[in-house]
Design a protein around this motif. Sequence first.
Motif, PDB file in Angstrom:
ATOM      1  N   VAL A  75       0.899  -1.202  -0.023  1.00 52.51           N
ATOM      2  CA  VAL A  75       0.142  -0.033  -0.017  1.00 52.51           C
ATOM      3  C   VAL A  75       0.943   1.157   0.043  1.00 52.51           C
ATOM      4  O   VAL A  75       1.738   1.301   0.701  1.00 52.51           O
ATOM      5  CB  VAL A  75      -0.804  -0.043   1.275  1.00 52.51           C
ATOM      6  CG1 VAL A  75      -1.786   1.321   1.437  1.00 52.51           C
ATOM      7  CG2 VAL A  75      -1.789  -1.342   1.268  1.00 52.51           C
ATOM      8  N   THR A  76       0.462   2.172  -0.694  1.00 53.59           N
ATOM      9  CA  THR A  76       1.384   3.550  -0.769  1.00 53.59           C
ATOM     10  C   THR A  76       1.396   4.247   0.398  1.00 53.59           C
ATOM     11  O   THR A  76       0.155   4.440   0.860  1.00 53.59           O
ATOM     12  CB  THR A  76       0.696   4.123  -1.931  1.00 53.59           C
ATOM     13  OG1 THR A  76       0.967   3.591  -3.234  1.00 53.59           O
ATOM     14  CG2 THR A  76       1.401   5.706  -2.282  1.00 53.59           C
ATOM     15  N   ASN A  77       2.363   4.618   1.017  1.00 54.48           N
ATOM     16  CA  ASN A  77       2.210   5.672   2.032  1.00 54.48           C
ATOM     17  C   ASN A  77       1.531   5.332   3.275  1.00 54.48           C
ATOM     18  O   ASN A  77       0.867   6.145   3.843  1.00 54.48           O
ATOM     19  CB  ASN A  77       1.896   6.980   1.490  1.00 54.48           C
ATOM     20  CG  ASN A  77       2.148   8.230   2.145  1.00 54.48           C
ATOM     21  OD1 ASN A  77       3.148   8.246   2.945  1.00 54.48           O
ATOM     22  ND2 ASN A  77       1.649   9.346   2.058  1.00 54.48           N
ATOM     23  N   ALA A  78       1.500   4.133   3.751  1.00 51.23           N
ATOM     24  CA  ALA A  78       0.824   3.564   4.781  1.00 51.23           C
ATOM     25  C   ALA A  78       1.737   3.730   6.117  1.00 51.23           C
ATOM     26  O   ALA A  78       2.678   2.974   6.179  1.00 51.23           O
ATOM     27  CB  ALA A  78       0.346   2.344   4.551  1.00 51.23           C
ATOM     28  N   CYS A  94       0.113   3.870  19.937  1.00 50.46           N
ATOM     29  CA  CYS A  94       0.518   2.984  18.990  1.00 50.46           C
ATOM     30  C   CYS A  94      -0.669   1.938  18.420  1.00 50.46           C
ATOM     31  O   CYS A  94      -1.400   1.628  19.190  1.00 50.46           O
ATOM     32  CB  CYS A  94       1.960   2.214  19.214  1.00 50.46           C
ATOM     33  SG  CYS A  94       3.305   3.156  19.488  1.00 50.46           S
ATOM     34  N   ARG A  95      -0.694   1.429  17.198  1.00 44.66           N
ATOM     35  CA  ARG A  95      -1.317   0.319  16.673  1.00 44.66           C
ATOM     36  C   ARG A  95      -2.971   0.512  16.863  1.00 44.66           C
ATOM     37  O   ARG A  95      -3.640  -0.380  17.279  1.00 44.66           O
ATOM     38  CB  ARG A  95      -0.842  -0.924  17.232  1.00 44.66           C
ATOM     39  CG  ARG A  95       0.392  -1.360  16.936  1.00 44.66           C
ATOM     40  CD  ARG A  95       0.333  -1.541  15.330  1.00 44.66           C
ATOM     41  NE  ARG A  95       1.503  -2.178  14.889  1.00 44.66           N
ATOM     42  CZ  ARG A  95       2.263  -1.260  13.869  1.00 44.66           C
ATOM     43  NH1 ARG A  95       2.271  -0.067  13.986  1.00 44.66           N
ATOM     44  NH2 ARG A  95       3.335  -1.841  13.418  1.00 44.66           N
ATOM     45  N   SER A  96      -3.332   1.870  16.859  1.00 43.86           N
ATOM     46  CA  SER A  96      -4.479   2.219  17.320  1.00 43.86           C
ATOM     47  C   SER A  96      -5.367   2.893  15.955  1.00 43.86           C
ATOM     48  O   SER A  96      -6.484   2.703  15.558  1.00 43.86           O
ATOM     49  CB  SER A  96      -5.113   2.945  18.391  1.00 43.86           C
ATOM     50  OG  SER A  96      -4.851   2.447  19.591  1.00 43.86           O
ATOM     51  N   LEU A  97      -4.494   3.861  15.430  1.00 43.48           N
ATOM     52  CA  LEU A  97      -5.127   4.679  14.183  1.00 43.48           C
ATOM     53  C   LEU A  97      -3.839   4.681  13.194  1.00 43.48           C
ATOM     54  O   LEU A  97      -2.849   5.038  13.334  1.00 43.48           O
ATOM     55  CB  LEU A  97      -5.337   6.169  14.576  1.00 43.48           C
ATOM     56  CG  LEU A  97      -5.812   6.913  13.385  1.00 43.48           C
ATOM     57  CD1 LEU A  97      -7.239   6.437  12.998  1.00 43.48           C
ATOM     58  CD2 LEU A  97      -6.233   8.191  14.096  1.00 43.48           C
ATOM     59  N   PHE A  98      -4.541   4.362  11.857  1.00 41.96           N
ATOM     60  CA  PHE A  98      -3.409   4.214  10.691  1.00 41.96           C
ATOM     61  C   PHE A  98      -3.797   5.024   9.808  1.00 41.96           C
ATOM     62  O   PHE A  98      -5.012   5.274   9.679  1.00 41.96           O
ATOM     63  CB  PHE A  98      -3.098   2.834  10.299  1.00 41.96           C
ATOM     64  CG  PHE A  98      -2.859   1.832  11.197  1.00 41.96           C
ATOM     65  CD1 PHE A  98      -1.625   1.389  11.518  1.00 41.96           C
ATOM     66  CD2 PHE A  98      -3.668   1.040  11.987  1.00 41.96           C
ATOM     67  CE1 PHE A  98      -1.088   0.642  12.803  1.00 41.96           C
ATOM     68  CE2 PHE A  98      -3.505   0.000  12.823  1.00 41.96           C
ATOM     69  CZ  PHE A  98      -2.012  -0.124  13.311  1.00 41.96           C
ATOM     70  N   ARG A  99      -3.210   5.503   8.843  1.00 45.63           N
ATOM     71  CA  ARG A  99      -3.301   6.486   7.578  1.00 45.63           C
ATOM     72  C   ARG A  99      -2.581   6.009   6.406  1.00 45.63           C
ATOM     73  O   ARG A  99      -1.580   5.321   6.482  1.00 45.63           O
ATOM     74  CB  ARG A  99      -3.097   7.839   7.696  1.00 45.63           C
ATOM     75  CG  ARG A  99      -1.733   8.101   8.211  1.00 45.63           C
ATOM     76  CD  ARG A  99      -1.194   9.635   8.116  1.00 45.63           C
ATOM     77  NE  ARG A  99      -1.362   9.944   6.570  1.00 45.63           N
ATOM     78  CZ  ARG A  99      -0.987  11.084   6.227  1.00 45.63           C
ATOM     79  NH1 ARG A  99      -0.835  12.167   7.128  1.00 45.63           N
ATOM     80  NH2 ARG A  99      -1.052  11.495   4.982  1.00 45.63           N
ATOM     81  N   GLY A 100      -3.323   6.197   5.057  1.00 47.42           N
ATOM     82  CA  GLY A 100      -2.512   5.756   3.912  1.00 47.42           C
ATOM     83  C   GLY A 100      -3.239   5.754   2.950  1.00 47.42           C
ATOM     84  O   GLY A 100      -4.275   6.250   2.767  1.00 47.42           O
ATOM     85  N   GLY A 101      -2.729   5.008   1.773  1.00 48.77           N
ATOM     86  CA  GLY A 101      -3.538   4.725   0.341  1.00 48.77           C
ATOM     87  C   GLY A 101      -4.387   3.690   0.594  1.00 48.77           C
ATOM     88  O   GLY A 101      -4.827   2.993   1.482  1.00 48.77           O
ATOM     89  N   ASP A 102      -5.083   3.495  -0.907  1.00 48.45           N
ATOM     90  CA  ASP A 102      -6.051   2.750  -0.615  1.00 48.45           C
ATOM     91  C   ASP A 102      -5.597   1.194  -0.612  1.00 48.45           C
ATOM     92  O   ASP A 102      -4.377   0.801  -0.940  1.00 48.45           O
ATOM     93  CB  ASP A 102      -6.861   2.931  -1.951  1.00 48.45           C
ATOM     94  CG  ASP A 102      -6.488   2.341  -3.269  1.00 48.45           C
ATOM     95  OD1 ASP A 102      -6.573   0.978  -3.663  1.00 48.45           O
ATOM     96  OD2 ASP A 102      -5.676   2.975  -4.136  1.00 48.45           O
ATOM     97  N   LEU A 103      -6.534   0.180  -0.357  1.00 49.01           N
ATOM     98  CA  LEU A 103      -6.163  -1.171  -0.135  1.00 49.01           C
ATOM     99  C   LEU A 103      -6.521  -2.122  -1.188  1.00 49.01           C
ATOM    100  O   LEU A 103      -6.416  -3.373  -1.210  1.00 49.01           O
ATOM    101  CB  LEU A 103      -6.788  -1.808   1.124  1.00 49.01           C
ATOM    102  CG  LEU A 103      -6.671  -0.827   2.526  1.00 49.01           C
ATOM    103  CD1 LEU A 103      -7.616  -1.294   3.595  1.00 49.01           C
ATOM    104  CD2 LEU A 103      -5.165  -0.997   2.999  1.00 49.01           C
TER     105      LEU A 103
END
Length: 271
Positions: A75-78, A94-103
């Motif tokens: 995934v791009t930029n996750a 940590c390990r609660s909220l992530f952000r990034g590109g589509d899956l």
Amino acid sequence: MIQPVRRWGSAGFIPILMVGGCTLVGGCGPAATAVDGSLADSRRIDTRRGDGSPVDSRLAGEVSVCPRRILESQVTNARDLGGHQLSGKKVTACRSLFRGGDLSGLDAAGCSQLAALGIKTVVDLREPAVQQSQPPPACVTAQATRALAPMPKLLPDTPENYFALFKETAAVAKVFSVLGEAGSYPVYVHCIIGRDRASFVSALVLLALGASRGTVLSEFALSADAGVAVKTECMEAVLDEVDRRGGIEAYLGTAGVSAAQLGVLRGRMQQ
């Protein structure tokens, strides 16, 4: 293993202690700040302020205490939004909220990595037509609830186009309704390449949690480490507009975000 080194920063030579994979900026005194060792020598791509000065993540609130990148090569930029400094000597969980590109490009290996992260909710910020034409693979919907919070795609990435996202109050309200439910976590928020819409939402979340302006800019600049060029003046425009609107709680209130929802978010994400 402790390795004392000295790095050049905007304030001159900065004493750094490397302890395993962790780096302490400023030596061992009470003001020392822990950062991810992998970021200590990072260089930014197209991440300059409007006056041309660079944003240095080491001096702007980066306190990485958990692995930053996730789903690499998938995934791009996750990345994880955990480990960033907040007011009151707190950090984001940590390990609660992530952000990034589509899956949509996840293969079997990526699906296994996603499962290991335990993500329960995926917030999709893409436009409705893209949400329909490029759905996530079955492994995503089998594992997580999909919440749709569409925002218009930003092309080009200019301060004016970032500014326009403030009008997307329905999407903002949807995002915070998800983050305002304790059972939603862990949450993954994404657009297409995780640069613009995901950054706008991440900035609102970090501000609501008590992050400083410098921390928000530092987190935004991390996209460059994934090969995704960003323009710092875009995020500076967002931060200026939040201030102009009376602060983050005032803006979120006009979008319909409740104090109870913010309480759940803070209870989960502030450590």
